[in-house]
Design an enzyme around this catalytic site. Structure first.
Site, PDB file in Angstrom:
ATOM      1  N   HIS A   1       0.927  -1.113  -0.120  1.00 48.44           N
ATOM      2  CA  HIS A   1       0.086   0.428   0.221  1.00 48.44           C
ATOM      3  C   HIS A   1       1.242   1.098   0.248  1.00 48.44           C
ATOM      4  O   HIS A   1       1.270   2.097   0.992  1.00 48.44           O
ATOM      5  CB  HIS A   1      -0.977   0.220   1.002  1.00 48.44           C
ATOM      6  CG  HIS A   1      -2.275  -0.877   1.280  1.00 48.44           C
ATOM      7  ND1 HIS A   1      -3.478  -0.913   0.825  1.00 48.44           N
ATOM      8  CD2 HIS A   1      -2.023  -2.695   1.307  1.00 48.44           C
ATOM      9  CE1 HIS A   1      -3.928  -1.988   0.783  1.00 48.44           C
ATOM     10  NE2 HIS A   1      -3.259  -3.522   0.904  1.00 48.44           N
TER      11      HIS A   1
ATOM     12  N   TYR B   1       3.537  -5.149   9.793  1.00 47.74           N
ATOM     13  CA  TYR B   1       4.015  -3.794   9.380  1.00 47.74           C
ATOM     14  C   TYR B   1       4.496  -3.913  10.361  1.00 47.74           C
ATOM     15  O   TYR B   1       5.219  -2.479  10.050  1.00 47.74           O
ATOM     16  CB  TYR B   1       1.473  -3.386  10.237  1.00 47.74           C
ATOM     17  CG  TYR B   1       1.214  -3.914   9.078  1.00 47.74           C
ATOM     18  CD1 TYR B   1       0.097  -5.243   8.348  1.00 47.74           C
ATOM     19  CD2 TYR B   1       0.092  -3.228   8.974  1.00 47.74           C
ATOM     20  CE1 TYR B   1      -0.558  -5.721   7.361  1.00 47.74           C
ATOM     21  CE2 TYR B   1      -0.675  -3.079   7.912  1.00 47.74           C
ATOM     22  CZ  TYR B   1      -1.052  -4.568   6.810  1.00 47.74           C
ATOM     23  OH  TYR B   1      -2.163  -4.779   6.758  1.00 47.74           O
TER      24      TYR B   1
END
Ligand code: HEM
Length: 313
Positions: free
Chosen positions: A44, A294
């Site tokens: 992303h 993440y």
């Protein structure tokens, strides 16, 4: 490297122990497939930050003690994004988009990171990593191993790439979470944010998504309704590729009012396992795997950004 980054990297091995597949393998797979945009997210990578306010309905507080659902307006920093590691991903070629939210209440940060799809493509982290590493020739065998991949492609087949901007979407939690109320009752839920701004601009063909967002926000805040659903007894709780039938009941939990662009969301890790009291995680293996992945991406991009800033000084 600053202390926060060191702490984050030090935290990663706990995630590794909890999962069969190493989250470092996921990050390496992104880096190999897309290359590295220094200082940027490994997935992303292209995105647009925004500021918003969330106000819960009185209904929400019946299900959870979470302070973000108290009914008080809560400050939110958010980010729309394009999946993949391409910083210059073209809006006109995009079918899948993400929306991430960081609800800020005193020292609590409650995160959500959702997609505009009805279900996830793969059921397990190892399948996610495999999907990033296979060659096109290996794809048919991969799809036979994970039927949800073909179902996911099918679900998107009629979408026209680039036809709807960031606001003309719904964004889905995909994973199950549990809400816990004052009486300590625990309720499994999934949710969706539905935009009230589905109207396309007349001159949209000449504008990219960021310009469309700017023009729409110039007319006033963009509102999204958070709708929570509950499982039917046959629904699977821990499989993100399984789209719930649901019990049929829907509860309006509140409204997100997006007021402007330009928030500083680069130093935010929208890890969806960071939730407030009154929220609990399900055992969905993909949800659990996201946190260490993440953290690795976050640690890397923060330390790269710090080095880039030092060079500029
Ligand atoms: C094994 C599965 C997954 C892996 C390994 C993965 C990995 C990542 C990574 C590394 C990032 C960048 C994090 C950062 O640097 O801050 C990211 C961002 C993101 N992911 Fe995932 N992801 C997975 C599944 C999912 C799922 C299931 C969803 C949606 C339900 C999702 C939605 C998003 C969104 C919206 C962002 C952008 C967040 C932002 O704007 O910072 N991902 N993902």
């Amino acid at each position: 490297m600053n202390a926060i980054v060191l702490l984050l990297i030090a935290a990663v091995p706990f995630g590794v122990a909890a999962n069969q597949v190493d989250p470092n393998a996921a990050i390496s797979a992104f880096e190999k497939k897309f290359g590295v945009s220094e200082g940027k997210r490994r997935n992303h990578t292209k995105g647009l930050c925004f500021v918003a306010t969330f106000t819960a309905t009185p209904e929400a507080a019946k299900y959870t003690v979470s302070p973000i659902f108290s009914g008080e307006p809560i400050a939110v920093v958010g980010r729309f994004s394009h999946p993949g590691g391409n910083l210059h991903s073209e809006d006109a070629k995009t079918k899948v988009l993400g929306m991430a939210l960081d609800f800020r209440y005193n020292d609590i940060h409650h995160k959500m990171a959702m997609l505009n799809v009805p279900f996830f493509s793969v059921p397990m982290p190892e399948a996610f990593v495999e999907q990033l590493t296979i060659t096109p020739a290996e794809r048919e065998v991969f799809k036979a191993k994970y039927p949800s991949v073909g179902q996911f492609e099918q679900a998107l087949v009629e979408r026209v790439a680039g036809s709807h901007d960031y606001f003309e979407q719904y964004y889905n939690s995909i994973h199950t979470f549990y809400l816990v109320n004052k009486a300590k009752e625990k309720q499994p839920v999934r949710w969706t944010f539905y935009s009230q701004t589905m109207q396309a601009l007349a001159d949209r063909a000449t504008l990219n998504f960021e310009q469309q967002a700017e023009q729409k926000l110039a007319l006033g805040p963009v509102t999204m309704d958070m709708i929570v659903s509950f499982p039917h007894e046959s629904d699977k709780l821990n499989d993100p590729t399984y789209q719930w039938v649901t019990s049929g009941e829907r509860v309006h939990f509140g409204q997100l009012h997006i007021t402007g662009l330009g928030a500083d969301c680069e130093p935010v890790n929208f890890d969806p396992t960071m939730v407030s009291p009154g929220f609990e995680l399900s055992d969905d293996p993909v949800l659990r795997f996201r946190s260490p992945a993440y953290a690795i991406s976050f640690g890397k991009r923060l330390s790269e950004a710090a080095k880039l800033a030092q060079k500029r000084e």
